[in-house]
Design an enzyme around this catalytic site. Structure first.
Site, PDB file in Angstrom:
ATOM      1  N   ASP A 160     -10.352 -11.245 -37.590  1.00 22.58           N
ATOM      2  CA  ASP A 160     -10.123 -10.677 -38.914  1.00 22.58           C
ATOM      3  C   ASP A 160      -8.758 -11.116 -39.431  1.00 22.58           C
ATOM      4  OD1 ASP A 160     -10.677  -9.154 -41.177  1.00 22.58           O
ATOM      5  OD2 ASP A 160     -11.336  -7.411 -40.022  1.00 22.58           O
ATOM      6  N   ASP A 218     -11.933 -24.630 -48.090  1.00 22.38           N
ATOM      7  CA  ASP A 218     -11.915 -26.054 -47.739  1.00 22.38           C
ATOM      8  C   ASP A 218     -11.690 -26.269 -46.248  1.00 22.38           C
ATOM      9  OD1 ASP A 218     -12.306 -26.743 -50.375  1.00 22.38           O
ATOM     10  OD2 ASP A 218     -10.245 -27.392 -50.737  1.00 22.38           O
TER      11      ASP A 218
END
Length: 545
Positions: A160, A218
């Site tokens: 996380d 990306d």
């Protein structure tokens, strides 16, 4: 393992660009190592249903139920712990400890129990110094924690992104890239690398300026095998509409199809089949849409109490086969209006998928022309199998659809050998505004998506983009202007376009990027809102922006 080349051919005709590869030049990312997770994971996670109310018994009962009720045999073979499994402090040697009250037999014991039941074992940590629940994070302990997890029998780690702060002059986006990139290096050096589920993109979603979100997206396919890209699905005890939550995450997923390839999967979060706020059709839609995306199918529910109806749709073999298809294409929008979303994709054996969602509040009837699916009408008859009820349509011009409110239908369409050609077909839409590129006579504009044929485009292997509504015309550059022209059979560069992982559509002749506003070409920027577009599935990604 060290990189041997910066431009690698990938399955499904995609290319990893040198610019993308350079993000982590020393290691192989998941899209270069698709064998680690060739199809999306399926299984159970406690968070959306139980949050921090987890213990050993929950996981042993879940494993027992999934082994006996058919879910494991249907493919749900992973059981993952989420936050709050830890002790409040690390051990004296720095290693993580489990909460001995919640897990009296210990996590190695639990991992072995799950293995004997036929399951893989997954776990949760955080890239910050604390987890979202306030327990010890992995910052500065990544290698120790990864090896600890492996010693417990874990093969999957969700990392996380709470409590991550920019340091050493880095921007926040750069800080996330640095930390998740380090996790990638640590995992890659392991004898048996753990599957890496990343949460970094979720911390940049929902902002008006989406450049940082796009930038994070990306690099996550290079770092790990799946990424949580947006908001959490509504938890069982949370306030609000569960259906709205599902639609919110569905919407985010439609913006990111260009990133998905075998070995990396966009993750729109958990399935919540026992949420009391969902109707039967909404539950089935949730499952069908995630399967159409080839998204992870991770159930967060009290498994032993699932109803027969819930078990039936969660075990739908035909839809699970779609989800696990080795081509790993994500369904993309062929058409959208105020009520209906029509999505398509290809499957590994050459079949074509049609998924139709009724977002509206009344029953809808419609006909979906086969041209919208990238198929030809001339002399061809196709077989469309309804993956819910097994009924079959023979179609040559359109597929008839009737849907109740918030329902979804999925057809698997087999193509005769003589009619097997598919041209990527669907919307060209701005992922920030949601506006659709629209053909009108010789001009093009961006308009609200309205379900009209004038908003459906075909993208050929040579790089031309042609509207279905104007046969023989192609999208072309004329200086900085963009318009429709008669298609030039000689292959004019003014009518050729490249599509990058950044979402940029660049004209080959001018080098300018398609830009929303008045439709025009401008210098390609750093993933500006006005220059990032979603295109149909199957479009080949090019090198460079």
């Amino acid at each position: 393992m060290r990189r041997k080349d910066t431009t690698n051919r990938l399955p499904n005709g995609l290319f990893l660009t040198a610019a993308l590869a350079a993000i982590l030049p020393l290691v192989y990312g998941s899209i270069e190592r698709p064998s680690l997770l060739p199809t999306p994971p399926m299984g159970f996670n406690n968070w959306a249903r139980f949050m921090c109310d987890l213990n050993e018994t929950l996981f042993t009962e879940t494993a027992d139920a999934m082994a006996s009720n058919g879910l494991r045999d249907a493919g749900y073979n992973r059981i993952n712990l989420d936050d709050c499994w830890m002790a409040d402090q690390r051990a004296d040697n720095g290693s993580l400890q489990w909460n001995t009250t919640k897990f009296p037999h210990g996590l190695p014991w639990l991992g072995n129990y799950l293995k004997t039941k036929g399951f893989y074992f997954g776990i949760y940590e955080d890239a910050g110094n604390l987890t979202c629940g306030g327990y010890p994070g992995s910052y500065h302990h990544e290698e120790l924690d990864a090896n600890t997890f492996a010693s417990w029998g874990v093969d999957y780690v969700k990392v996380d992104g709470c409590n991550v702060y920019a340091m050493h002059g880095r921007t926040l986006e750069e800080e996330y890239k640095h930390r998740y990139g380090h996790w990638n290096v640590v995992l890659d050096r392991m004898e048996h690398p753990l599957i890496f589920s990343e949460s970094a993109p979720a911390y940049f979603a929902g902002t008006e300026n989406r450049t940082d979100w796009y930038t994070v997206m990306d690099w996550v396919p290079v770092c790990g095998e799946l990424a949580r890209h947006s908001t959490d699905i509504l938890v069982y005890s949370g306030a609000g509409s569960a259906w709205d939550s599902i639609m919110n995450n569905y919407h985010y997923n439609t913006l990111l199809a260009r990133y998905q390839a075998p070995g990396y999967f966009n993750d729109p979060d958990f399935l919540i089949p026992d949420h009391p706020g969902l109707t039967a059709d909404e539950k089935r839609s949730h499952f069908a849409l995630w399967a159409s995306f080839s998204a992870p199918l991770i159930i967060s529910a009290y498994i032993p109490a699932l109803s027969k109806d819930d078990m039936a749709y969660l075990s739908n073999k035909a839809l699970i086969t779609v989800d696990q298809d080795e081509l790993a294409q994500q369904a993309t929008l062929a058409s959208r209006d105020d009520t209906l979303d029509i999505l398509t994709r290809s499957l590994a054996n050459g079949d074509r998928l049609l998924t139709v969602l009724n977002r509206g509040n009344t029953t809808v009837k419609t006909d979906v022309p086969i041209e919208w699916l990238g198929l030809t009408r001339t002399g061809c008859t196709y077989t469309a199998d309804d993956l819910w009820d097994g009924s079959v349509q023979k179609v040559s011009s359109h597929i008839a659809v009737q849907l109740a409110t918030h329902a979804t239908v999925v057809y698997r369409i087999s193509l005769p050998k003589a009619c097997s050609a598919v041209v990527p077909t669907g919307l060209v839409f701005n992922t920030a505004s949601g506006h659709c590129l629209t053909a009108s006579s010789s001009s093009v504009t961006f308009q609200s998506c309205s379900g009209q044929t004038s908003q459906i485009w075909q993208v050929t292997s040579s790089g031309t983009i042609c509207p279905l509504s104007s046969t023989g015309q192609c999208l072309a550059a004329d200086g900085d202007a963009v318009k429709l022209q008669a298609c030039d059979k000689s292959g004019s560069d003014a009518q050729k376009w490249t599509y990058a992982v950044t979402g940029n559509l660049k004209n080959v002749n001018t080098g300018g990027c398609l830009t929303e506003g008045p439709v025009q070409l401008k210098t390609c920027g750093d993933e500006r809102n006005s220059q990032v577009f979603g295109l149909p599935s199957g479009v080949q990604l090019s090198s460079g922006a």
